[in-house]
Design an enzyme around this catalytic site. Structure first.
Site, PDB file in Angstrom:
ATOM      1  N   ASP A 154       0.879  -1.168   0.000  1.00 37.05           N
ATOM      2  CA  ASP A 154       0.000   0.000   0.000  1.00 37.05           C
ATOM      3  C   ASP A 154       0.916   1.217   0.000  1.00 37.05           C
ATOM      4  O   ASP A 154       1.554   1.523   1.000  1.00 37.05           O
ATOM      5  CB  ASP A 154      -0.888  -0.039   1.259  1.00 37.05           C
ATOM      6  CG  ASP A 154      -1.670   1.256   1.471  1.00 37.05           C
ATOM      7  OD1 ASP A 154      -1.644   2.131   0.585  1.00 37.05           O
ATOM      8  OD2 ASP A 154      -2.307   1.381   2.534  1.00 37.05           O
ATOM      9  N   GLU A 184      -7.321   0.580  -4.423  1.00 38.28           N
ATOM     10  CA  GLU A 184      -7.334   0.457  -2.960  1.00 38.28           C
ATOM     11  C   GLU A 184      -8.666  -0.097  -2.437  1.00 38.28           C
ATOM     12  O   GLU A 184      -8.656  -1.010  -1.592  1.00 38.28           O
ATOM     13  CB  GLU A 184      -7.024   1.815  -2.320  1.00 38.28           C
ATOM     14  CG  GLU A 184      -5.550   2.172  -2.481  1.00 38.28           C
ATOM     15  CD  GLU A 184      -5.241   3.651  -2.302  1.00 38.28           C
ATOM     16  OE1 GLU A 184      -6.136   4.401  -1.865  1.00 38.28           O
ATOM     17  OE2 GLU A 184      -4.100   4.053  -2.590  1.00 38.28           O
TER      18      GLU A 184
END
Ligand code: AMP
Length: 621
Positions: free
Chosen positions: A24, A187
């Site tokens: 991430d 995401e």
């Protein structure tokens, strides 16, 4: 077409699967996660404490670089050399970020409004890709230290609203860090996967992913069917988050202490200490629902749960407005949503959860750490790609990127490697010479930055473009790759309508080994390729600036002094010399200097022209 995995009904693949990591790459913090005994796990640093790596880079010298927690400490003491929020700059031109340039404490430059931004640190210039590459390298290092072996493959997440340029920039950053980026995942999709939603094939489901971090808010509405995630709509606010609650607390403290904010601008340390205290108060009060009371110098810092709720509610309301808009854009109502997933540190606040849950009339998914959930989902996606999850059929993908040659022999990727097939993508180009009537379109396959290192698939010439000044024609190039690997390339000049196309067999005559070699080559040469690209782009930009400076001098002779004309010519001369050399930092620095000198002159010229045209109007009237 290469199948990247097989549907394995019975047991595992024979050989040990490659370890693929999930990353991430966040605006404020980044994380790396991997599967451990069938469960995704975020990896901690050497000290065994934190899974979050602040996305911050500090340069003490050009070669001495700190990343993460150590760099964060320099935000206050050495802001000019400390780079944060680089994700906000990925794939952006200066024009895109002009409105919030003041937000950055470091120097962002670009002379040409339309070219990609660069960051100046001392006398060196970095692209957001290089800086993100440094963060990714730190994450790669972290996991390698943790598991004691090298890794080279990754899945990286990006916001659902990222465009092609931003996604490509993220891939390039991965390549610079020595990572083969197998997939760029949205995401919100990763967050769903972390909760196991969308893994098993079942009836279509609709999901709302509510992501409230420190500085940004995103709401995404997804639909999942047969393991395929589709983004139905996104909304949000790129400057709304927990930081705003902290600021509201500080404003409240100023109010109850009868002070105005000049005390903060006069004392940067105090303002930093107050910011940290406000964040502490927010976390404490929101979790315990007890009042907070502390003294900081002459400041009485207190806040009750009722007051905090009032401040949080004002932020929550703004996020709900975005949710309403996202639902409207997706053509849905709250009743259509099957799952609501909470992401981002600020969703730990119970009142935020309650407001979101009340709005969607549903319990929200909040069992996983909201800071880790995206990275955990990236690790799940990585595991699926490695073929470790049974019964999941993966789709066909393109094994190598497809693109065209642009100025200076650079490869411009149109369909990136690992895109799902069939794939369609397009981009607009223009001419570089006045009166140009033909445009050669050369199609290449491969991962290197210069086309000379890639594989040429074919070329054609778009003829009959009506003569126009350089930069005016709008030429759209479309790539369509069908399920059999046939690539159709179409070029069309939009003003005149002239068009041309070819069909190419993209995989013809290329073995798996050759493809693997091309890939390895690109990772090995990532740094030198990036340097060459940066040099060619700087030269290109400089040549444009030399031309526009000449035009500027020509058109504004009468309003410039002799001294000014002489100085501009000197700068242009320096730039011409720099362009002949190999030092991109010198070219950028000289452009920056010329720009700093000419900006006020350009404003003067503009004012003069406006005054002239106003005068003209009066005469006409
Ligand atoms: P992120 O950008 O997702 O890392 O989120 C960071 C934001 O979450 C910051 O504004 C933090 O102050 C906030 N945050 C983290 N933990 C809590 C908590 N327990 N209560 C309230 N806000 C929190």
């Amino acid at each position: 077409m290469a199948k990247i995995s097989i549907n394995i009904k019975e047991g595992k693949v024979a050989q040990e699967a490659d370890l693929i990591i999930g990353i991430d790459l966040g605006t404020t913090n980044s994380l790396v996660a991997v599967m451990e005994n069938g469960h995704p796990k975020a990896v901690k640093g050497k000290d065994g404490k934190n899974t979050l790596v602040p996305s911050i880079i500090h340069f003490s010298t050009a070669t001495d670089v700190l990343i993460g927690d150590d760099a964060k400490e320099k935000l206050v003491s050495d802001p000019q050399n400390t780079i944060y929020s680089v994700k906000r700059l990925m794939g952006k031109s200066y024009h895109d970020i002009e409105s919030f340039e003041k937000y950055f404490g470091y120097k962002i430059i670009d002379e040409d409004q339309d070219s990609l931004v660069k960051i100046r640190v001392k006398d060196k210039f970095y692209s957001p890709i290089e800086l993100s590459g440094m963060i990714l390298k730190a994450l790669k290092h972290r996991i390698e230290q943790s598991i004691g072996k090298p890794v080279s493959k990754a899945v990286i997440t990006v916001p659902a609203y990222f465009n092609d340029a931003q996604r490509q920039a993220t891939r390039d950053a991965g390549k610079l860090a020595g990572l083969d980026v197998l997939r760029i995942v949205n995401e919100p999709t990763a967050a769903s996967l972390a909760y196991g939603i969308g893994i098993a094939p079942e009836a279509a489901q609709k999901i709302a992913v509510y992501d409230l971090g420190g500085g940004t808010f995103d709401i995404s509405i997804l639909q999942i069917q047969d393991g395929i995630f589709e983004v139905l709509s996104t909304n949000g606010n790129t400057f709304l988050g927990g930081d705003d609650i902290d600021r509201a607390i500080i404003d409240y403290w100023l109010e109850i202490n009868n002070l105005d904010d000049s005390v903060l601008s006069d004392d940067k340390n105090l303002s930093q200490e107050l910011r940290l205290l406000a964040e502490e108060a927010k976390k404490m009060v929101s979790l315990s629902q007890n009042s907070f009371k502390r003294k900081l110098k002459f400041f009485n810092c207190q806040i009750s749960p009722e007051k905090l709720n009032e401040l949080v509610l004002s932020i929550a309301k703004q996020t709900i407005d975005c949710c309403k808009q996202a639902l409207k854009d997706a053509g849905l109502s709250t009743a259509d949503i099957d799952h609501v997933i909470m992401v981002g540190g600020s969703t730990r606040i119970p009142l935020i959860k309650k407001v979101v849950s009340d709005f969607f009339q549903k319990e929200v998914h909040d069992k996983l750490d909201p800071d880790e959930v995206v990275a955990l989902g990236a690790a799940v996606q990585a595991d699926i790609l490695a073929g470790n999850q049974k019964d999941i059929l993966l789709l066909d993908i393109t094994p190598l990127s497809l693109g065209i040659e642009t100025i200076g022999g650079l490869m411009d990727t149109i369909i990136p490697r690992n895109s799902k097939v069939p794939a369609k993508a397009g981009r607009q180009y223009t001419t570089s010479v006045d009166g140009q009537t033909n445009l050669k379109v050369s199609v290449f396959q491969g991962e290197r930055d210069l086309v000379q290192h890639n594989r040429k698939l074919g070329e054609f010439i778009l003829r009959g473009i009506p003569p126009m000044p350089a930069g005016i024609p709008k030429i759209e190039i479309h790539f369509i790759l069908d399920a059999d690997g046939i690539l159709t390339v179409k070029a069309k000049e939009l003003r005149s309508g002239v068009e041309q196309k070819i069909e190419i067999r993209s995989q013809y005559g290329l073995s798996e080994e050759e493809m693997a070699m091309m890939l390895l080559d690109s990772i090995e040469h990532a740094q030198s390729d990036m340097d060459t690209r940066a040099l060619l782009e700087a030269r290109n930009e400089a040549n444009n600036i030399i031309l526009s400076s000449d035009k500027f001098l020509e058109q504004n002779k009468e309003i410039l002094s002799e001294e000014e004309i002489k100085t501009i010519l000197e700068y242009v001369d320096h730039l011409k010399t720099a362009v002949k050399g190999e030092n991109k930092d010198l070219i950028n620095k000289t452009m920056d200097e010329l720009n700093v000198y000419t900006t006020p002159l350009a404003h003067r010229a503009l004012d003069h022209n406006i005054a002239d045209s106003l005068k003209g109007k009066k005469v006409d009237g």
